[in-house]
Scaffold this motif. Structure first.
Motif, PDB file in Angstrom:
ATOM      1  N   GLY A 152      -2.535  -2.052  -1.021  1.00 24.38           N
ATOM      2  CA  GLY A 152      -2.850  -1.739   0.224  1.00 24.38           C
ATOM      3  C   GLY A 152      -1.585  -1.788   1.302  1.00 24.38           C
ATOM      4  O   GLY A 152      -1.783  -1.205   2.427  1.00 24.38           O
ATOM      5  N   SER A 156      -0.633   0.707   5.107  1.00 23.66           N
ATOM      6  CA  SER A 156      -0.830  -0.361   6.412  1.00 23.66           C
ATOM      7  C   SER A 156       0.526  -0.496   7.102  1.00 23.66           C
ATOM      8  O   SER A 156       0.742  -0.535   8.130  1.00 23.66           O
ATOM      9  CB  SER A 156      -1.496  -1.910   5.942  1.00 23.66           C
ATOM     10  OG  SER A 156      -2.642  -1.613   5.322  1.00 23.66           O
ATOM     11  N   ASN A 205      -9.264  -0.935   5.532  1.00 17.75           N
ATOM     12  CA  ASN A 205      -9.380  -1.565   4.257  1.00 17.75           C
ATOM     13  C   ASN A 205     -10.413  -2.115   3.701  1.00 17.75           C
ATOM     14  O   ASN A 205     -10.584  -2.190   2.543  1.00 17.75           O
ATOM     15  CB  ASN A 205      -8.150  -2.699   4.439  1.00 17.75           C
ATOM     16  CG  ASN A 205      -6.614  -2.096   4.425  1.00 17.75           C
ATOM     17  OD1 ASN A 205      -6.401  -1.050   3.884  1.00 17.75           O
ATOM     18  ND2 ASN A 205      -5.764  -2.609   5.103  1.00 17.75           N
TER      19      ASN A 205
END
Lengths: 278, 294
Positions: A152, A156, A205
């Motif tokens: 992730g 981000s 997310n």
């Protein structure tokens, strides 16, 4: 002109209501059939239930060990999303404020890595952490969270990076001159200003990790560790075509996210549209 | 800009701010990716056997693996069908929910709902529709093509996956198109109307050219998602009947984790990665060139 406008708006409504019906129809089927038994479901899948019989829900909660898989999903999703957010914000901030060769290179590498699909690294991933290092046996849930942070981070950081650049430097400068360390400056001054971006990133997310199937299906092997999608897969295998149990199970599985959507729809829709623009 | 006075302090900050990310990124992405490339050059059949070098043998096997290329072609058909239909449908929906009718926010919210749920669960929900509901409608109304179990038929099963994917993604693309549509400048639209452009001309000559940036994003997302489809494929048909709906991701998963042929499976995964990277790269490059300024 008026008549044409009226006709256009009637056409728009007709199309919208039609698409609404098609989009919501599967959920409608889930709700009405979750109160029926197999005979009623096969006889008339569209009719409203004759009584509000919650018996199958109780049975499913018990048979699925629903609350265990719910707790696992919550713990994994929340910890992953929280840690991705904090680490990504820190890294993006430092990359913007200290654009050294190393930091610029790292940023480029992470952005480039976003085109690697999970399918292209899952085999070595399972080989290394399963067969070689045995992390999958020793600590599956922490490993899963670590992997989510790793996967992730790139998107981000990319989103935070764009936002940090738009923050004026003067505020931090004042704080640094006052004798605060860079870490204090970041947590007290910068992180609060990143809040809108943090909400967007967290929503994207959550939607990803909450529903993810392939990665947890490879990492989680014990029943007590299963997340809700995996539990549903196992349940489907055990009660194939036993709709009076499968339908309440499916409804229970989607219920938490639908309830969250009911309360946070504005943020979720905004998060999705902002996330895509970046 | 203020920089740290001592090198030690500077190094400390570097480690503090970027260290965790670097470690997790390396564990999840860098090390497996590099190790994966190495794996493709070995002929490892199971994790316990010692690794032997086999040069480019796995890539040769991958290129002659007919099941792999069949699944790849099926995936390409799936990509074409879903990318085209999702984008057209998403755009039409976005157009409808920005036309100024009452309750348009309600419709936006409702049409987005399938996106909240993962492909696996959606597949199971639609299994009920394809296995129970549609045949029951077909029975009552005497419609033959509804009575057939879609998931048991080789061609209809493919379209079942296409339908569920469209149903899942159209609302997401709609939201992205809405963001683009509300940014089409009002004065440009008014000018076009005053100049006598009808609704169709306004759409073709004003709105669509200004919407190219949105289409770059939606086509990219739908392309990538369609190439990587796994969850819906797995829960709806599990590749069946008789392997007729096995898409490329599922083929790779089976190769590696069912047949335990890691090296070939990973070589095929790398081939898939290169195909997707090239296609999405070309798509973004060429559609960026179509962008115009308002």
């Amino acid at each position: 002109m008026e008549a044409r406008k009226r006709a256009a708006s009637i056409l728009t409504y007709t199309l919208l209501i039609l698409s609404f019906a098609i989009f919501v129809f599967p959920f409608f089927l889930m709700v009405v059939n979750s109160f029926k038994n197999n005979g009623e479901i096969l006889e008339s899948p569209f009719s409203l239930p004759t009584s509000l019989n919650f018996g199958h829900f109780a049975e499913v909660v018990d048979k699925m060990n629903f609350f265990v898989s719910f707790r696992n999903t919550v713990v994994i999703t929340l910890l992953s999303v929280l840690l991705i957010g904090i680490f990504a914000a820190m890294t993006a901030y430092y990359m913007v404020r200290r654009p050294t060769k190393f930091n610029n290179g790292l940023f480029a590498l992470m952005v480039a890595s976003m085109i690697i699909p999970f399918q292209s690294i899952m085999i070595p991933l399972i080989y290394i952490y399963g067969a070689k290092l045995h992390w999958i046996d020793a600590a599956p849930i922490p490993l899963l969270i670590i992997l989510y942070i790793g996967f992730g981070s790139a998107l981000s950081i990319f989103m935070y990076h764009g936002f940090v650049k738009s923050i004026p430097y003067e505020l931090e400068e004042a704080s640094l001159l006052d004798g605060c360390t860079r870490a204090q400056t970041f947590f007290k001054i910068v992180l609060p200003m990143l809040a809108p971006t943090s909400v967007t990133i967290a929503i994207l997310n959550v939607l990803w990790i909450w529903n993810d199937y392939l990665l947890p299906s490879l990492v989680l092997t014990k029943d007590q560790d299963f997340t809700m999608p995996i539990k549903m897969k196992v349940f489907n295998g055990t009660y194939m075509n036993n709709w009076e149990l499968l339908i309440p199970a499916l409804l229970l599985t989607i219920l938490p996210i639908l309830v969250a959507y009911l309360f946070g729809q504005r943020y979720i829709i905004r998060g999705v549209s902002q996330g895509a623009i970046k | 800009m203020i920089t740290e006075k001592s090198r030690l302090k500077s190094l400390g900050n570097q480690l503090f701010f970027t260290g965790p990310t670097i470690i997790f990124f390396a564990i999840a992405v860098l090390i497996p990716f590099a190790y994966g490339l190495y794996l493709t050059l070995t002929d490892m059949t199971s994790p316990v056997n010692p690794i032997k070098f086999s040069g480019f043998g796995n890539y040769k096997t991958a290129f002659t693996d007919t099941a792999f290329w069949e699944s790849m072609w099926l995936t390409v058909e799936f990509v074409l069908a879903t990318v085209i239909i999702i984008n057209i449908l998403g755009f039409i929906l976005a157009f409808l929910v920005t036309s100024g009718v009452k309750m348009q926010n309600f419709f936006r919210t409702a049409l987005f709902t399938p996106n909240l749920i993962g492909g696996l669960i959606l597949g199971y929900i639609w299994q009920f529709i394809f296995v129970q509901t549609l045949p029951s409608i077909g029975d009552k109304l005497g419609i033959e093509w509804l009575r057939l179990g879609w998931l048991g038929d080789e061609h209809l099963a493919f379209w079942a996956i296409v339908i569920v994917t469209i149903w899942q993604s159209a609302g997401y693309m709609m939201i992205i198109f809405v963001a683009g549509l509300v940014n089409v400048p009002k004065d440009v639209m008014e000018a076009a109307t005053i100049d006598g452009a009808n609704a169709w001309q306004r759409l073709r000559s004003v709105i669509l050219p200004l919407m190219v940036p949105s289409f770059v994003v939606t086509v990219f997302l739908t392309l990538k998602n369609a190439f990587m489809v796994y969850d819906v494929n797995y829960s709806l048909t599990a590749g069946g009947p008789y392997g007729s709906t096995t898409m490329v991701s599922m083929h790779v998963v089976q190769k590696a984790f069912t047949e335990n042929i890691y090296g070939v499976g990973q070589a095929e995964a790398i081939v898939l990665f290169i195909i997707v990277a090239v296609i999405t790269g070309l798509q973004v490059y060429f559609s960026k060139r179509m962008e115009v300024a308002a």
